[in-house]
Design a protein around this motif. Structure first.
Motif, PDB file in Angstrom:
ATOM      1  N   GLN A  60       0.826  -1.206   0.000  1.00  0.00           N
ATOM      2  CA  GLN A  60       0.000   0.000   0.000  1.00  0.00           C
ATOM      3  C   GLN A  60       0.853   1.246   0.000  1.00  0.00           C
ATOM      4  OE1 GLN A  60      -2.832  -0.183   3.197  1.00  0.00           O
ATOM      5  NE2 GLN A  60      -4.142  -1.627   2.107  1.00  0.00           N
ATOM      6  N   ALA A  61       2.054   1.135   0.577  1.00  0.00           N
ATOM      7  CA  ALA A  61       2.975   2.268   0.601  1.00  0.00           C
ATOM      8  C   ALA A  61       4.393   1.741   0.485  1.00  0.00           C
ATOM      9  CB  ALA A  61       2.810   3.091   1.875  1.00  0.00           C
TER      10      ALA A  61
ATOM     11  N   ARG B 167      -0.490   6.539 -12.997  1.00  0.00           N
ATOM     12  CA  ARG B 167       0.153   7.319 -11.939  1.00  0.00           C
ATOM     13  C   ARG B 167      -0.746   8.494 -11.584  1.00  0.00           C
ATOM     14  NH1 ARG B 167       4.343   9.607 -14.614  1.00  0.00           N
ATOM     15  NH2 ARG B 167       3.276  11.620 -14.709  1.00  0.00           N
TER      16      ARG B 167
ATOM     17  N   SER C 270      -0.330  14.073  -6.440  1.00  0.00           N
ATOM     18  CA  SER C 270      -1.260  14.576  -5.440  1.00  0.00           C
ATOM     19  C   SER C 270      -2.183  15.648  -6.011  1.00  0.00           C
ATOM     20  CB  SER C 270      -0.473  15.142  -4.258  1.00  0.00           C
ATOM     21  OG  SER C 270      -1.355  15.586  -3.255  1.00  0.00           O
TER      22      SER C 270
ATOM     23  N   SER D 197       1.127   8.232  -6.417  1.00  0.00           N
ATOM     24  CA  SER D 197       0.388   6.994  -6.204  1.00  0.00           C
ATOM     25  C   SER D 197       0.249   6.270  -7.530  1.00  0.00           C
ATOM     26  CB  SER D 197      -0.996   7.276  -5.610  1.00  0.00           C
ATOM     27  OG  SER D 197      -0.887   7.774  -4.304  1.00  0.00           O
ATOM     28  N   TYR D 198       0.362   4.965  -7.485  1.00  0.00           N
ATOM     29  CA  TYR D 198       0.299   4.154  -8.699  1.00  0.00           C
ATOM     30  C   TYR D 198      -0.871   3.171  -8.570  1.00  0.00           C
ATOM     31  CZ  TYR D 198       4.765   6.151  -9.898  1.00  0.00           C
ATOM     32  OH  TYR D 198       5.765   7.051 -10.212  1.00  0.00           O
TER      33      TYR D 198
ATOM     34  N   GLY E  96      -4.313   1.173  -4.980  1.00  0.00           N
ATOM     35  CA  GLY E  96      -3.123   1.955  -5.243  1.00  0.00           C
ATOM     36  C   GLY E  96      -1.980   1.713  -4.294  1.00  0.00           C
ATOM     37  N   THR E  97      -0.786   2.064  -4.774  1.00  0.00           N
ATOM     38  CA  THR E  97       0.438   2.041  -3.972  1.00  0.00           C
ATOM     39  C   THR E  97       0.973   3.462  -3.916  1.00  0.00           C
ATOM     40  OG1 THR E  97       1.045  -0.230  -4.537  1.00  0.00           O
ATOM     41  CG2 THR E  97       2.823   1.251  -3.859  1.00  0.00           C
ATOM     42  N   ARG E  98       1.212   3.932  -2.708  1.00  0.00           N
ATOM     43  CA  ARG E  98       1.792   5.255  -2.530  1.00  0.00           C
ATOM     44  C   ARG E  98       3.299   5.124  -2.505  1.00  0.00           C
ATOM     45  NH1 ARG E  98       1.572  10.514  -3.494  1.00  0.00           N
ATOM     46  NH2 ARG E  98       2.970  11.629  -2.087  1.00  0.00           N
TER      47      ARG E  98
ATOM     48  N   THR F 121       7.018   6.850  -2.366  1.00  0.00           N
ATOM     49  CA  THR F 121       7.779   8.041  -1.969  1.00  0.00           C
ATOM     50  C   THR F 121       9.244   7.793  -2.277  1.00  0.00           C
ATOM     51  OG1 THR F 121       6.222   8.519  -0.188  1.00  0.00           O
ATOM     52  CG2 THR F 121       8.389   9.591  -0.083  1.00  0.00           C
TER      53      THR F 121
END
Lengths: 111, 114
Positions: free
Chosen positions: A9-10, A36, A39, A86-87, A104-106, A108
């Motif tokens: 998730q992240a 993608r 924000s 986020s993807y 989604g996957t966040r 960073t």
């Protein structure tokens, strides 16, 4: 219910490292797509991979599809700060005319 | 962005009032979609259209209606807004003729129902 599930998730990595995100889905698909989202913005299409394809590349992006496991992965190589976003994966079921998205996957990217 | 615009971009409204969001495209695409995005839920399809006056429900259609009287415009209406409809709403088009192709998204409408 959501067709796709994404993992993790992240994800937080250092700039220059590779990032891998995974997506699973539940039913037979026509194709699977990755997007993608920065924000506050709309989603941007990255890659579409069809059910008869196993791997696809676009620049630093590599997508694989394993229909036997009902899963896909997105690899971003040599990550940059600008990849922070986020993807989402979205799948199109056979016979359907719509996408069903995962949560989604966040990602960073740390400088 | 495939010439997709949404209006308004931001709206605050009171519970029980009707709200209409507009999606406009300039490239004559057949398929148009309305999604809502909420934390923890990703994007969920509300309704979609596959031509003028041809629409179908998505997974979260309760409390929403849509209309498409022209190819370029797809309207989403909340007949009587509720606080649970506070969300960010995205419109999208499918690039191909079958609805199976990549989608292009508008900038979103942030709706707050108080």
């Amino acid at each position: 219910s959501q067709q796709g599930e994404e993992d993790p998730q992240a994800l937080s990595i250092q700039e220059g490292e590779n990032a891998t995100m995974n997506c699973s889905y539940k039913t037979s698909i026509n194709n699977l797509q990755w997007y993608r989202q920065n924000s506050g913005r709309g989603l941007v299409h990255l890659i579409l991979i069809r059910s008869n394809e196993r791997e696809k590349h676009s620049g630093r992006l590599r997508v694989t599809l394993d229909t036997s496991k009902k899963s896909s992965s997105l690899l971003i190589t040599a990550s940059r700060a600008a990849d922070t976003a986020s993807y989402f994966c979205g799948s199109v079921r056979r016979g359907a005319q719509k996408l069903v998205f995962g949560q989604g996957t966040r990602l960073t990217i740390n400088p | 962005d495939a010439g997709i615009t949404q209006s308004p971009r931001h709206k605050v409204t009171e519970t029980g009032t009707p709200v209409t969001l507009r999606c406009h495209q300039t490239e004559n695409h057949r398929y148009m979609y309305w999604y809502r995005q909420d934390p923890g839920h990703g994007l969920r399809l509300i309704h979609y259209s596959y031509g003028v006056k041809d629409t179908d429900k998505g997974e979260v259609s309760d409390g929403y209606s849509v209309s498409r009287s022209k190819t370029e415009d797809f309207l989403l209406t909340l007949e009587s807004a509720t606080s649970s409809q506070t969300s960010v709403y995205f419109c999208a088009i499918s690039a191909g003729p079958t609805g199976e192709d990549e989608q292009y998204f508008g900038p979103g409408t942030r709706l707050t129902v108080t």
